[in-house]
Design an enzyme around this catalytic site. Structure first.
Site, PDB file in Angstrom:
ATOM      1  N   ASP A   6      56.136  26.301  18.190  1.00 23.70           N
ATOM      2  CA  ASP A   6      56.221  27.887  18.481  1.00 23.70           C
ATOM      3  C   ASP A   6      56.873  28.136  19.727  1.00 23.70           C
ATOM      4  O   ASP A   6      57.041  27.805  20.657  1.00 23.70           O
ATOM      5  CB  ASP A   6      54.588  28.280  18.782  1.00 23.70           C
ATOM      6  CG  ASP A   6      53.684  27.946  17.568  1.00 23.70           C
ATOM      7  OD1 ASP A   6      54.169  27.537  16.468  1.00 23.70           O
ATOM      8  OD2 ASP A   6      52.461  27.778  17.757  1.00 23.70           O
TER       9      ASP A   6
ATOM     10  N   ASP B 290      46.047  32.756   7.146  1.00 27.90           N
ATOM     11  CA  ASP B 290      45.481  32.640   8.545  1.00 27.90           C
ATOM     12  C   ASP B 290      44.135  33.017   8.438  1.00 27.90           C
ATOM     13  O   ASP B 290      43.912  34.375   8.466  1.00 27.90           O
ATOM     14  CB  ASP B 290      46.415  33.145   9.577  1.00 27.90           C
ATOM     15  CG  ASP B 290      47.761  32.728   9.593  1.00 27.90           C
ATOM     16  OD1 ASP B 290      47.784  31.418   9.220  1.00 27.90           O
ATOM     17  OD2 ASP B 290      48.569  33.680   9.957  1.00 27.90           O
TER      18      ASP B 290
END
Length: 242
Positions: A8, A129
């Site tokens: 990330d 998500d």
């Protein structure tokens, strides 16, 4: 089982958040050094998330993506900030082999369908998500009214083959994966290439996911925090698949 390490990115650096909270950020250095380490260990896939892009609602770290693609042979799937035709073209032209798209599938389903038809289901990963059973969007800042299984059904009917499902309450917590959630998805869609994400804390967690038939797993913080011994993982993966 497909093992997919994650990187990330915020401000060009490799980071991990806790439960998607940008205020709870740990920094782990240069993304390229990390990617090269993963490649040396024998991994073939890499999941890259542009967290600046997710927050800004357009791709920000395409330069980092290009560095990773140019300097490694990893098959990179890239997500974060892909909102427009220009964004998805930028991701592919910068070296992504696949893209993960979540928010657009909620807010602009017709555009997502166009991308699915244009690029093919093998290059588009549906990002699902989940927080309290509903799909979250825009870098997990907003919760939609979409419930997980009906949301997936719509896109499976369109031809989606790959789904990255993250249980937000587990992400970055090292508290173990949401096994019941993934079992529910696989029971409903047994042919789906489901990529589980969130909460992986150890090799035992990966083994449990494999034992219940989950095809792939993304993990990051457990490596960065030394919770997974990569030599042990390699030994186990010899019985499985990278």
């Amino acid at each position: 089982m497909e093992l997919i390490p994650a990187i990330d990115i915020i401000d060009g650096q490799c980071v991990r958040l806790t439960k998607g909270d940008y205020a709870q950020k740990s920094i782990y250095g240069d993304p390229l050094e990390m990617a090269q380490r993963f490649e040396q260990l024998g991994f073939r896939r890499l999941h890259v998330v542009d967290l600046d892009g997710a927050k800004s609602r357009h791709i920000v770290n395409d330069g980092v993506l290009r560095r990773l693609a140019d300097a490694t042979r990893l098959t990179i799937d890239f997500g974060g900030g892909i909102k427009t035709d220009d964004d998805i073209e930028k991701a592919f032209s910068s070296g992504a082999a696949m893209v993960t798209v979540g928010s657009v599938a909620v807010t602009q389903p017709s555009l997502f369908e166009q991308w699915l038809l244009k690029y093919g289901p093998e290059r588009i990963i549906l990002g699902a998500d989940v927080r309290q059973g509903r799909i979250s969007i825009n870098g997990w800042k907003d919760d939609s009214s979409e419930e997980l299984l009906p949301f997936l059904q719509r896109y499976v009917d369109m031809g989606v083959q790959n789904v990255l499902c993250t249980e937000i309450s587990r992400d970055g917590t090292l508290s173990g994966p949401a096994l019941d959630l993934y079992r529910e998805v696989m029971a409903a869609y047994p042919s789906l290439h489901l990529i589980a994400s969130g909460g992986v804390s150890s090799i035992d967690d990966i083994v449990r996911l494999s034992n219940v038939g989950i095809p792939a797993v993304v993990f990051g913080k457990a490596i960065y925090e030394g919770r997974i011994d990569l030599n042990e993982l390699q030994a186990w993966a010899g019985q499985s698949s990278y």
